[in-house]
Every structure is written in structure tokens, then in C-alpha cells.
Scaffold this active site. Sequence first.
Site, PDB file in Angstrom:
ATOM      1  N   GLU A   1      -4.250  -9.537   3.025  1.00 40.58           N
ATOM      2  CA  GLU A   1      -5.054  -9.288   4.228  1.00 40.58           C
ATOM      3  C   GLU A   1      -6.191 -10.286   4.384  1.00 40.58           C
ATOM      4  O   GLU A   1      -6.520 -10.722   5.486  1.00 40.58           O
ATOM      5  CB  GLU A   1      -5.625  -7.856   4.189  1.00 40.58           C
TER       6      GLU A   1
ATOM      7  N   GLU B   1       0.836  -1.199   0.000  1.00 42.13           N
ATOM      8  CA  GLU B   1       0.000   0.000   0.000  1.00 42.13           C
ATOM      9  C   GLU B   1       0.878   1.260   0.000  1.00 42.13           C
ATOM     10  O   GLU B   1       0.637   2.202  -0.754  1.00 42.13           O
ATOM     11  CB  GLU B   1      -0.943  -0.030   1.208  1.00 42.13           C
TER      12      GLU B   1
HETATM   13  C1  LIG Z   1      -6.650   0.573   8.781  1.00 36.58           C
HETATM   14  C2  LIG Z   1      -5.588  -0.416   8.620  1.00 36.58           C
HETATM   15  C3  LIG Z   1      -4.577  -0.037   7.647  1.00 36.58           C
HETATM   16  C4  LIG Z   1      -3.650  -0.883   7.193  1.00 36.58           C
HETATM   17  C5  LIG Z   1      -3.578  -2.248   7.670  1.00 36.58           C
HETATM   18  C6  LIG Z   1      -2.557  -3.069   7.019  1.00 36.58           C
HETATM   19  C7  LIG Z   1      -2.734  -4.388   7.166  1.00 36.58           C
HETATM   20  C8  LIG Z   1      -1.700  -5.330   6.781  1.00 36.58           C
HETATM   21  O1  LIG Z   1      -0.686  -5.025   6.216  1.00 36.58           O
HETATM   22  S1  LIG Z   1      -2.041  -6.910   7.263  1.00 36.58           S
HETATM   23  C9  LIG Z   1      -0.519  -7.759   7.045  1.00 36.58           C
HETATM   24  C10 LIG Z   1      -0.378  -8.204   5.648  1.00 36.58           C
HETATM   25  N1  LIG Z   1       0.819  -8.984   5.520  1.00 36.58           N
HETATM   26  C11 LIG Z   1       0.845 -10.275   5.749  1.00 36.58           C
HETATM   27  O2  LIG Z   1      -0.147 -10.885   6.070  1.00 36.58           O
HETATM   28  C12 LIG Z   1       2.173 -10.936   5.580  1.00 36.58           C
HETATM   29  C13 LIG Z   1       2.280 -12.118   6.456  1.00 36.58           C
HETATM   30  N2  LIG Z   1       3.600 -12.751   6.341  1.00 36.58           N
HETATM   31  C14 LIG Z   1       3.877 -13.641   5.387  1.00 36.58           C
HETATM   32  O3  LIG Z   1       3.118 -13.942   4.501  1.00 36.58           O
HETATM   33  C15 LIG Z   1       5.217 -14.320   5.499  1.00 36.58           C
HETATM   34  O4  LIG Z   1       5.641 -14.240   6.823  1.00 36.58           O
HETATM   35  C16 LIG Z   1       6.267 -13.690   4.577  1.00 36.58           C
HETATM   36  C17 LIG Z   1       5.931 -14.006   3.119  1.00 36.58           C
HETATM   37  C18 LIG Z   1       6.363 -12.212   4.764  1.00 36.58           C
HETATM   38  C19 LIG Z   1       7.671 -14.286   4.909  1.00 36.58           C
HETATM   39  O5  LIG Z   1       7.614 -15.688   4.823  1.00 36.58           O
HETATM   40  P1  LIG Z   1       8.865 -16.570   5.303  1.00 36.58           P
HETATM   41  O6  LIG Z   1      10.087 -16.082   4.659  1.00 36.58           O
HETATM   42  O7  LIG Z   1       8.462 -17.975   5.095  1.00 36.58           O
HETATM   43  O8  LIG Z   1       9.028 -16.273   6.856  1.00 36.58           O
HETATM   44  P2  LIG Z   1       8.017 -16.537   8.037  1.00 36.58           P
HETATM   45  O9  LIG Z   1       6.652 -16.604   7.559  1.00 36.58           O
HETATM   46  O10 LIG Z   1       8.526 -17.657   8.857  1.00 36.58           O
HETATM   47  O11 LIG Z   1       8.131 -15.170   8.878  1.00 36.58           O
HETATM   48  C20 LIG Z   1       9.333 -14.825   9.564  1.00 36.58           C
HETATM   49  C21 LIG Z   1       8.961 -14.213  10.894  1.00 36.58           C
HETATM   50  O12 LIG Z   1       8.271 -12.986  10.642  1.00 36.58           O
HETATM   51  C22 LIG Z   1       7.034 -12.986  11.346  1.00 36.58           C
HETATM   52  N3  LIG Z   1       6.073 -12.205  10.558  1.00 36.58           N
HETATM   53  C23 LIG Z   1       5.796 -12.350   9.257  1.00 36.58           C
HETATM   54  N4  LIG Z   1       4.896 -11.436   8.870  1.00 36.58           N
HETATM   55  C24 LIG Z   1       4.600 -10.694   9.952  1.00 36.58           C
HETATM   56  C25 LIG Z   1       3.739  -9.589  10.173  1.00 36.58           C
HETATM   57  N5  LIG Z   1       3.000  -9.027   9.192  1.00 36.58           N
HETATM   58  N6  LIG Z   1       3.670  -9.087  11.418  1.00 36.58           N
HETATM   59  C26 LIG Z   1       4.421  -9.605  12.419  1.00 36.58           C
HETATM   60  N7  LIG Z   1       5.272 -10.659  12.268  1.00 36.58           N
HETATM   61  C27 LIG Z   1       5.354 -11.184  11.042  1.00 36.58           C
HETATM   62  C28 LIG Z   1       6.658 -14.450  11.437  1.00 36.58           C
HETATM   63  O13 LIG Z   1       5.743 -14.663  12.466  1.00 36.58           O
HETATM   64  C29 LIG Z   1       8.006 -15.088  11.709  1.00 36.58           C
HETATM   65  O14 LIG Z   1       8.287 -14.883  13.070  1.00 36.58           O
HETATM   66  P3  LIG Z   1       9.019 -15.992  13.923  1.00 36.58           P
HETATM   67  O15 LIG Z   1      10.367 -16.155  13.304  1.00 36.58           O
HETATM   68  O16 LIG Z   1       9.055 -15.425  15.301  1.00 36.58           O
HETATM   69  O17 LIG Z   1       8.187 -17.225  13.824  1.00 36.58           O
END
Ligand SMILES: CC/C=C\C/C=C/C(=O)SCCNC(=O)CCNC(=O)[C@H](O)C(C)(C)COP(=O)(O)OP(=O)(O)OC[C@H]1O[C@@H](n2cnc3c(N)ncnc32)[C@H](O)[C@@H]1OP(=O)(O)O
Length: 717
Positions: free
Chosen positions: A122, A102
Site C-alpha cells: 500500500e 489481509e
Molecule cells: C480501509 C481500506 C481497506 C483496505 C484497503 C486495501 C488496500 C489495498 O489492497 S491497496 C492495493 C494493494 N495492491 C497493490 O498495490 C498491487 C498492485 N499490483 C501489482 O503490484 C502488480 O500489478 C502485480 C504484482 C499484482 C501483477 O504484476 P504483473 O504480473 O506484472 O501485471 P501488471 O502489473 O501488468 O497488472 C496486470 C493488470 O492488472 C491491473 N492491476 C494490477 N493490480 C491492480 C489493482 N490492485 N487494482 C486494479 N487493477 C490492478 C494492472 O493495471 C494491469 O492492467 P492492464 O492490463 O489493464 O494494464
Amino acid sequence: MVDYWRQGSVAVIAVNNPPVNALSYNVRVGLYNNLDKAANDRDVLAVVICGKGRTFPVGADIHEFGQIPKEPWITDVGRKIESLGKPVIAAIHGTGLGGGLEIALFCHYRIALPNARVGLPEVLIGLLPAGGGAQLLPRLAGIQVAMEMITTGRQLPASEAAKYNIIDKVVSGDIVKEGIEFALRVQNKPFQDKILRYRSPHGKDSLQPITEAVLRKIKMRSRGFYAPVWCVRSIANSVKLPFEEGLAQNRIMFQQMQLSGQAKALQYAFFAERSISKWKLPCGGNFATAVPRKIKTISVIGAGTMGTGITVALLSAGFPVLLVEQNKRFLMKGVQTVQSLLEGGVKRRKFTAEQAKMASSSLTTTVDLQALNSVDLVIEAVFETLSLKEDIFSKLDKICKPEAILCSNTSYLNIDKIAASTRRPDKVVGTHFFSPAHIMRLMENIYGCKTSPETVATVMDLGKRIGKVPVLVGTCPGFCANRMNRPQSEEALFLVEEGAQPEQIDQVLEDFGMPMGPFKVRDLAGGDIGWRSRKDAALHLGLTLSYDLQFFNGERYCSLADKLCELGRFGQKTGSGWYSYDKPGSKQLSIDEDVTKLIQNHRDSLGIKPRKITTQEIQERFLFSGINEGFKILEEGIAARPEDIDIIWLYGFGFPRHYGGPMFYASQIGLKRVYDRICHYHELFPYSSHWMPSKLLQKLSIQEVPIGQWAELHSKL
Ligand SMILES: CC/C=C\C/C=C/C(=O)SCCNC(=O)CCNC(=O)[C@H](O)C(C)(C)COP(=O)(O)OP(=O)(O)OC[C@H]1O[C@@H](n2cnc3c(N)ncnc32)[C@H](O)[C@@H]1OP(=O)(O)O
């Protein structure tokens, strides 16, 4: 959390919030303030926004959901970019997702590395893109593309994103350097037409037909899952409302969804999926300290349905496989199956014809167990007979090199007993694949009391490398998956015996969101396998299965499934089972009058007066019987955490993800309510021990302990 530096006339703003540069509050503040800094620096003529480390920002910080979001929001950062008066370039590597994309859409230009991916995922965590995505994407890529991307959460590779104008240029090399070069080229050039809010959405005149078509697809694939429908509404707002009003509306919808049970369940599932790799063994050893062995060569024993599926899963991940059968005829048949599964993969576009050819050339075969003397790991996938497996493992122990790991694809048998037939119980482990093994993602790995941390680390690592979701559990009959599934299958039969129809039960559970009802599953799996093991079990106890058996080994028993098998109705493969099929092997089913009559005769012969069974009773008896078993599994330490159980159900049985899994579902209904209903059924059906309430559930239900604390509290109880 956000770094800032200048290179000549270009300011670089780099998000530095490992591991994935999530847009936490401090990051948003950092972005906002640094954009101000760049705006106020007269020597800055253009700005590059990028991510440090492995990726561009992947979106909002999911840990912050549920709290009231503090300003600046993503949209405030976006407005700042739009009004900066200098061109801003998003330089994307890794994954630009959610709020990250975004922010990039608010920028005037976007460049990306060839292996970068972008998306608005999302919906997958029960939300909609309220940081501007649902307003901006239709103005850039058009309504049709926005609908597809936003309602599915699909991530697009950079080249595809460029086709839809989401990416202006795919570059290679160092993304920051490329960003700066791009910035130097566009600085001092007009860029007002790059501000998307001033454009009108492409395809807006077709909003209605596009919406109708998308809603039809959503209805088919996501029963009872709300987020995709809300996503459609958020995109429609881009056409129906002025830009700022659309943003405000979508924000209101986002906040409502955030509080919904579905969003909470999906976010729980997101973190649960990541927690399963953090395993630990009761006797010490865990994911952080154990080092997996390097596995280069694998042998699969047994070329039946499971063995060939496992072989294809391994071959397609690039492992050479030595397939073993007891004779050449079985082996030839197995090789043909492997070939046709690989061809199927090409048809389903899982891999290219070239990759299938490569995979196929990595397959070797033998009928001689001695040929396994140099493999690193063996997966046994023969019949579920303990003596047969013990025999094979004791032979393998003598043939295989001492460091080789011996795995069993058993779905039910005791790993310790199998391990005891070898002199290397530390290297024996269960690797339970789900059928069809080349497609289903769950890999239930089972440790025995002597399995070493290194062996566990190796199979957990192998699972990931072949694209599976490996979950570690302890040994007991049926482990976690089949042990929980068993009471459910039995309850489905009892419900029919008492008055429900198979198709009614299937419909109720499919409406709940299961991909298939239990009777369709029975027909797909084939009734003969269970029938054979029931007959074996009876024989073991000196009994025979009789038609009017109502109790077996002290437990309530329903012989309806046996009666169908007596008639040769084994399911899809024979063209008839609980349903009838067009022809053997066909999926085209219809309700069969003969089955309806057979059920009625069964009830008559037992003197059962059929009663009306409600949807609520079907749901409760099916789901709660499994959930009660799930709590016993936790109580006994077979699964370490509810997350492990839930991931098994999401990937092994297609439990609807928007309920988080059976254990999370129970937590949302309320443990007291679940416990009370289980006690109610226990009173009604005292001869089904699966209704004996779990003690752990009882204890947790008194205080309504939140799911995140179950495992910890259990260890203290
Ligand atoms: C009014 C509101 C306005 C705006 C709102 C905005 C909303 C959003 O943006 S919602 C979030 C959208 N994004 C996602 O859903 C992304 C989610 N993540 C993924 O799909 C994957 O993690 C990845 C593709 C980004 C990476 O994949 P990979 O390389 O396989 O690693 P992991 O999945 O193992 O992730 C590593 C590590 O990072 C943590 N993590 C991933 N994404 C998030 C996040 N969005 N917020 C917090 N933490 C995140 C994940 O839990 C792993 O943590 P650990 O190592 O502790 O397990």
C-alpha cells in the site's frame, strides 16, 4: 466474480476477477455471501479461500479509490472469517498482496506455493494497510518484520514469509488440491488460537527503539514522502490501541491519505507505468497488432561506458553478446570493464557468482565488423557524431542479414538521418539507455518516420526482457529525456550567474526529492563531454567559445561550465568540478572556495550584481522550464501521452515518484498557475527560447483540463 464449490466436507471459495483478482465491490460481496453459505452448511467443516487464474487476490481494486467505499469492506470479510466457527485456509499462489494478504491474515491458516509472494505494498501507492494488515501482521510476524514490510512494500517469497510465520506451510503442486488436503487435516481440530486479533504484537516492548530506527531510515531514503511515516503510526496503533480501535484509527488515516496529492500521484504512476507498453505509431501499427521478432543473438558496437553497460544488461538477462571495438586495446579494456561490472553485480547481490560466470561466458568479442553477419540485432554505442554513426550504419547494412534490426544508442541525434544511411530504414530504431546502463531502468526507444511496427515491437519487447522500462517516443534533438533536461541544466547555470550558489541549487532540488542536484549530476557525468559538443557546435557555426560569451546562436549563454573545463575540472573523475573530491573517482565531496571565487570573478567580469535567489525561484525555473518543454514535446507528438513523459522522468532522472512525474506535478499545481509563471519568466528572460510558452499548455490551462484528457484533447485542438 467469486466461485463456490464443495469437495466433501471442504468448501472452496475462489475469487475469479481477472486479470489479478482485485477485491472490487462485487468480489467483496461474493466473498462475504459465500462465507455465509459455508457457515450455514452443516456438512462443511472447513473452508479454502483461493484465487482463480494467475494469482491470489492482489489487493483492493485501485480503480475504486477516490469513491466512497461500499460495504462490505475487507475488514467485514475478515470478521466474517474469524467468526465462522470453522477453520479457514488461505491457499496462495501468484501474489497475495494488500487486501488479499489481509484477508489471508484473517484466515486461520495460510499455505503457499514456493514461487508465491506476499506483501503489503500500500505504501507504494501512498497508502497504509487499513484492511487489518497493520494490526494483524505485528501479531503474527512481530513489530520489526511488520515495520520493514509495511514501510517498504517489499514482497516476500513464500520461503521467507514462512520463516516469519506468515505462511504456515509451503506446498507444491496444485494449490487448490493442497488447500483441500490441508483443510481435511485441520477440520474438527481447535483453531481459536489462530485468530490473530487475540494475540498481542511480538516485540511490543521494543516499539520505541524500533520506531526510531525505522524513522531514521525513512528520513534518509524518502525525502518529503509521507506514506511510510503514516505506515509506522498505523503499526504503532497495533500496540497502543485495542484491536478494533486500531482498525478504526487506521481506516481514518487511510481515508485522509487517499485524498492526498501524493497517493493520487503514486496511483497515477502505477497506471502510467502499465500504459507505456500500449504504444502506437502515428503512421499506424500498435502494440496489439505488431509482433516482435525473435532475438537470439545481439552485437554491441563500442566498448566505452555505454557499450559495456549495455553489454552487461544484456548478458545478465541471458543474451549472448558479441562486443565490437575498433582495436584490440579498446576491446581488452572493454572486456575488463564488463567483468568488473559483473563482479560488482555479485557484490550488490543482483546475481550470484555462478550467474555472473554464465553471463561472462556468453560474451564474445571482435574487431571485425564482418563478424556481425549473422546477428539478429545490433546496438551501436559509439561517440555522438552523426557522420561516424552514418558510416557505421551504412557498413552494417551491407554486412548484417536483411532481417537484422539496427539500433542506435544515440541520446540526441536524428534517427531518420541515421536510418537514411541504410537501405533498411524500417529496421532502424533508437534504443537510448541511461548511464550506468546496467543499472538505470529507463530505455527510451525512438522511432523514425520509416521504422516499422515490427521493429518497434521488437525493441519494446527486448527492453522488458532485460528488465528495463521501455518508453516509445519520436525523433527530435534530445528526444524526450534530454530535450526536457537541457533547459533545466541551463537554468541552473543562469541561477548561479545571477547570484545562487551551486550547493544551494543542489540542496533545493534534493529537498524537493530529486536524488541529486544538477551540479552533482554534472560532476558525476563529467563536464568534458558537454564541453566537447559545445565546442563542436561553435565550430560548426564558425565561432569559438569565449570566456565572456553571454549569447550563443541568439540564445542566452553562460560560460561558467566552460571555464571549469578549461581548468581541467571535469568532475568526479578528475577529483574536481563544481565541487572538489577527496581524490579522482571519489564521491566524497566538499564545497570548493576556488569555485566560489571563479563564480564571483565571472559575475564581476560581466558586471552582474549577485542577488538573493529564493527557493521558490530555483524550483520554478528548474522544474517549469522542463515542464514547458514537456508540453511542446506533447504538442509535436514526440511523446504520445503525458504518461510516457512522466515515466521517462521517474526512471531516467529519479523524479520523486510521489509527485507522479513532471507533467502530473504540473497538473496538480494547476496548469493556469504553471502557464502564468512560464509567461513571467519569458518576460524576464526573452533570450532563452525555452521560456516561450507552449501553445498546448496555454490551451489546456484555459479550461484546466485533467491530465487523463490531455492527449485526447490535443488531437482535437
Ligand atoms: C480501509 C481500506 C481497506 C483496505 C484497503 C486495501 C488496500 C489495498 O489492497 S491497496 C492495493 C494493494 N495492491 C497493490 O498495490 C498491487 C498492485 N499490483 C501489482 O503490484 C502488480 O500489478 C502485480 C504484482 C499484482 C501483477 O504484476 P504483473 O504480473 O506484472 O501485471 P501488471 O502489473 O501488468 O497488472 C496486470 C493488470 O492488472 C491491473 N492491476 C494490477 N493490480 C491492480 C489493482 N490492485 N487494482 C486494479 N487493477 C490492478 C494492472 O493495471 C494491469 O492492467 P492492464 O492490463 O489493464 O494494464
